[in-house]
Design a protein around this motif. Structure first.
Motif, mmCIF file in Angstrom:
data_model
loop_
_atom_site.group_PDB
_atom_site.id
_atom_site.type_symbol
_atom_site.label_atom_id
_atom_site.label_comp_id
_atom_site.label_asym_id
_atom_site.label_seq_id
_atom_site.Cartn_x
_atom_site.Cartn_y
_atom_site.Cartn_z
ATOM 1 N N GLN A 168 -0.537 -7.742 4.385
ATOM 2 C CA GLN A 168 0.764 -7.004 3.633
ATOM 3 C C GLN A 168 2.128 -6.862 4.057
ATOM 4 O OE1 GLN A 168 -1.047 -3.895 1.887
ATOM 5 N NE2 GLN A 168 -0.814 -5.753 0.537
ATOM 6 N N LEU A 171 3.792 -1.655 6.710
ATOM 7 C CA LEU A 171 3.457 -0.702 5.643
ATOM 8 C C LEU A 171 3.291 0.894 7.091
ATOM 9 C CD1 LEU A 171 1.495 -2.154 3.066
ATOM 10 C CD2 LEU A 171 3.934 -2.000 3.169
ATOM 11 N N LEU A 172 4.523 2.112 6.387
ATOM 12 C CA LEU A 172 3.966 3.360 6.674
ATOM 13 C C LEU A 172 2.918 3.981 6.624
ATOM 14 C CD1 LEU A 172 7.425 4.424 6.593
ATOM 15 C CD2 LEU A 172 6.192 2.838 8.969
ATOM 16 N N ARG A 173 1.699 3.326 6.593
ATOM 17 C CA ARG A 173 0.378 3.879 5.810
ATOM 18 C C ARG A 173 -0.247 4.997 6.767
ATOM 19 N NH1 ARG A 173 -1.921 1.170 1.700
ATOM 20 N NH2 ARG A 173 -2.075 -0.958 1.389
ATOM 21 N N PRO A 174 0.192 6.037 6.709
ATOM 22 C CA PRO A 174 -0.183 7.597 6.940
ATOM 23 C C PRO A 174 -2.018 6.755 7.656
ATOM 24 C CG PRO A 174 0.243 8.095 5.342
ATOM 25 C CD PRO A 174 0.656 6.876 5.002
ATOM 26 N N LEU A 181 -2.905 4.993 10.390
ATOM 27 C CA LEU A 181 -2.077 5.707 11.587
ATOM 28 C C LEU A 181 -3.402 6.970 11.975
ATOM 29 C CD1 LEU A 181 0.521 6.142 13.976
ATOM 30 C CD2 LEU A 181 0.885 8.533 12.253
ATOM 31 N N PHE A 182 -3.443 7.549 11.226
ATOM 32 C CA PHE A 182 -4.026 8.396 11.662
ATOM 33 C C PHE A 182 -6.089 7.890 12.166
ATOM 34 C CE2 PHE A 182 -3.662 11.558 8.391
ATOM 35 C CZ PHE A 182 -1.883 12.079 9.497
ATOM 36 N N THR A 188 -6.286 10.705 3.228
ATOM 37 C CA THR A 188 -4.614 10.745 2.636
ATOM 38 C C THR A 188 -4.843 9.680 2.303
ATOM 39 O OG1 THR A 188 -4.166 9.372 4.945
ATOM 40 C CG2 THR A 188 -3.400 11.328 4.658
ATOM 41 N N VAL A 211 -7.080 8.115 -0.143
ATOM 42 C CA VAL A 211 -7.078 8.468 -1.689
ATOM 43 C C VAL A 211 -6.209 9.345 -2.195
ATOM 44 C CG1 VAL A 211 -9.079 9.670 -3.333
ATOM 45 C CG2 VAL A 211 -9.007 8.419 -0.791
ATOM 46 N N MET A 212 -5.453 10.563 -1.109
ATOM 47 C CA MET A 212 -4.832 11.277 -2.286
ATOM 48 C C MET A 212 -3.535 10.220 -1.970
ATOM 49 S SD MET A 212 -6.062 14.877 -0.068
ATOM 50 C CE MET A 212 -3.934 15.244 0.182
ATOM 51 N N LEU A 213 -2.593 10.512 -0.730
ATOM 52 C CA LEU A 213 -1.324 9.862 -0.913
ATOM 53 C C LEU A 213 -0.912 8.785 -1.309
ATOM 54 C CD1 LEU A 213 -0.916 11.882 2.791
ATOM 55 C CD2 LEU A 213 -0.012 12.187 -0.328
ATOM 56 N N GLU A 214 -1.957 7.302 -0.895
ATOM 57 C CA GLU A 214 -1.630 6.015 -0.992
ATOM 58 C C GLU A 214 -2.613 5.705 -2.735
ATOM 59 O OE1 GLU A 214 -2.996 4.526 2.095
ATOM 60 O OE2 GLU A 214 -2.456 5.024 3.790
ATOM 61 N N GLY A 215 -2.451 6.114 -2.826
ATOM 62 C CA GLY A 215 -3.255 5.838 -4.454
ATOM 63 C C GLY A 215 -4.728 5.304 -4.954
ATOM 64 N N ASN A 243 -5.600 2.820 -3.339
ATOM 65 C CA ASN A 243 -5.995 1.221 -3.815
ATOM 66 C C ASN A 243 -5.401 0.237 -2.640
ATOM 67 O OD1 ASN A 243 -3.847 0.819 -5.106
ATOM 68 N ND2 ASN A 243 -4.185 2.062 -7.183
#
Lengths: 319, 248
Positions: A172, A175-178, A181-182, A311, A313-317, A319
């Motif tokens: 991949q 990527l700046l995946r929150p 990070l969490f 996050t 589910v909410m922010l990264e769509g 998938n």
């Protein structure tokens, strides 16, 4: 067919490297810590010497010790060896990862912990019981957080197979995946608790009232103690490698060629050294917290892991 | 929407919004006064950064003004005012007792899930690039409200209120690319005045009740005098005379 065999051979070699390098990582952490605290540092090979010394010693086992007490060191060490077969260290394609996924990895850890706690209770000393109950409290709080972290990563990578998941992150790109990070922060907090480091536990102390892990294994000596110490060094290394695999796996060998493998080994060593330094700095600036603050610490780790999943589910769509 | 196909700026918007959500949780867990104020300033900084990034991606110049307003108010002026107040009230090193810290965090997570479900219908209708962040902005509002509900210290409640307001501002900039400028300026001015008024109130509250712990305001001052003699030693003459006025 040859290729397949090569990968199996690599998996075995990687496991051996894991087992032999774990005391080295412990020695590195100890050395950096001494330097940071202006103390004379022991040699990097000191943990090996300690292990050799312990293996050479005679054992004293309590009269009322059952088979459980004698079997536990082997079970713990065996569980850790099995656990490190499935974690990609220098090569991504680990065929053994198909046998046991990351949930089984968590299972290996809890198997080892279960038997250590039983062995602590087996002798019937006050410290053993106290250590066992404390360790189980920490475990009961850390395990849900750890599983949530695992679920967050596997929701993104669509797999619980560590080898495939690492390959997915590798492919991949950065990527700046929150959510990552969490989940990584939560994993680091869980790792600190599970590897018995400051601020949850102090691995070097033998002060009776503050120890968690040490209290359980107080009755062990000689070969048994060596195996348990070695197992906890391997555990620390497994957590460090997990952090690397999920956060920054670049450099790890993705193919079967000598240069790629050499890069993989060098990159793994460099990243482990870096994680060791980070751990030491963290341990130096933190103070050991009271036992009853630990639930709050691990509760925050759990919250972070859940937030990572949310996050995702909410922010990264999702998938 | 596949996260891997987003541009770097869009990824950064999502990352910073998520970090702002994290600061809301940090504020819930933070019992000490000074770190609480600093965390609030960090949240303002993250929200301002996100707004700037949204402005860069969408090309709405109004959002730069909005970000600048957020930055000056939420990062510089209000934290500075709160800091000065807490120093003058000598409570900057206070740590208040949080009753059920883990339960509180799980309650916060439930609020995040709730706001996701509320925002879901908007997300389906909207075509904005920032539509996924609407849920985050609602969550920041609700978490600010939770902070106001559970904290006993008046300063922490004010921070919760300000955090709610940041959430509303942020919701406007991600769901409609900002309110009309005149509204934003008006709200910003209101907030500024409110924060100064809060400061005046803090001093009055402390003078008439001897404490900024709102849990103590339920007790009658006469009951305090008989039940807890140490209250009298703390705030001798002040506790009695103006307290009746305060209740009326």
């Amino acid at each position: 067919m040859d290729r397949e065999l090569m990968f199996w051979a690599l998996a075995v070699a990687q496991t051996l490297a894991f087992i032999t390098a774990a005391p080295l990582l412990a020695g590195w952490v100890q050395r950096v810590k001494c330097h940071l605290q202006n103390r004379a540092a022991p040699s990097l090979w000191q943990p090996y010497r300690d292990l050799a010394k312990l293996f050479g010693k005679n054992m004293v086992v309590a009269h009322n010790a059952s088979w459980l007490f004698r079997a536990t060191p082997y079970i713990v060490f065996g569980a850790m060896v099995l656990a490190c077969t499935v974690v990609p260290l220098a090569v991504v394609q680990v065929p053994t990862a198909a046998i046991a996924d990351v949930i089984v990895l968590v299972g290996f850890f809890s198997l080892a912990r279960f038997f250590t706690a039983l062995a602590g209770l087996d002798i019937g000393t006050a410290f053993g019981g106290m250590g066992a109950s404390r360790e189980m409290m920490v475990a009961a709080l850390a395990e849900p957080a750890m599983l949530m972290v695992v679920f967050t990563f596997s929701m993104t990578a669509h797999t619980t197979n560590l080898s495939v998941a690492t390959g997915y992150i590798l492919q991949q790109g950065l990527l700046l995946r929150p959510s990552f990070l969490f989940a990584l922060l939560a994993l680091a907090m869980v790792a600190v608790a599970e590897a018995s480091r400051i601020p949850v536990d102090n691995p070097t102390t033998h002060l009776e009232l503050t120890m968690l892990h040490e209290a359980m294994i107080l009755e062990y000596g000689g070969r048994h103690l060596a195996l348990i110490e070695w197992a906890s060094q391997i555990k620390l290394m497994i957590y460090a490698v997990l952090l690397i695999d999920f956060s920054f796996p670049w450099g790890i060998a993705n193919e079967l060629s000598a240069p790629a493998l050499a890069t993989g080994v060098v990159a793994a060593a460099a990243k482990l050294m870096l994680i060791g330094v980070v751990l030491v700095v963290w341990e130096t600036v933190m103070a050991k917290m009271r036992l009853f603050r630990v639930p709050q610490f691990l509760g925050f780790a759990f919250m972070l892991a859940v937030l990572g999943m949310l996050t995702h589910v909410m922010l990264e769509g999702g998938n | 929407m596949d996260f891997a196909h987003l541009g770097l700026f869009n990824q950064a918007i999502i990352l910073f919004a998520a970090l702002a959500l994290l600061t809301s949780f940090l504020m819930l867990a933070q019992a000490r006064m000074l770190p609480l104020i600093f965390t609030f300033a960090w949240q303002g900084f993250l929200l301002a950064t996100t707004t700037v990034l949204v402005a860069v991606v969408t090309g709405h110049a109004d959002l730069y003004v909005s970000a600048l307003l957020t930055f000056t108010l939420k990062v510089l002026i209000i934290p500075w005012l709160l800091y000065r107040l807490s120093v003058r009230l000598e409570m900057q090193y206070n740590a208040e007792e949080i009753a059920h810290p883990t339960l509180l965090l799980i309650g916060g997570v439930v609020l995040v899930i709730f706001s996701y479900f509320v925002a879901k219908s908007i997300i389906h209708l909207s075509g904005l690039a920032t539509r996924n962040i609407i849920a985050v902005s609602i969550a920041i509002e609700l978490l600010g409200m939770l902070l106001m509900c559970v904290r006993k210290s008046a300063v922490a409640q004010v921070i919760g209120f300000m955090s709610m307001e940041s959430g509303i501002f942020f919701a406007a900039s991600v769901s409609a690319y900002g309110m009309p400028l005149i509204v934003e300026l008006g709200v910003a001015f209101d907030i500024l005045v409110a924060s100064i008024l809060f400061g005046v109130f803090f001093f009055h509250l402390r003078d008439s009740f001897g404490s900024l712990d709102v849990g103590q305001y339920n007790h009658l001052s006469e009951a305090n005098e008989t039940d807890t003699p140490d209250d009298r030693t703390n705030a001798p003459a002040q506790a009695r005379t103006p307290a009746t006025g305060g209740h009326a």
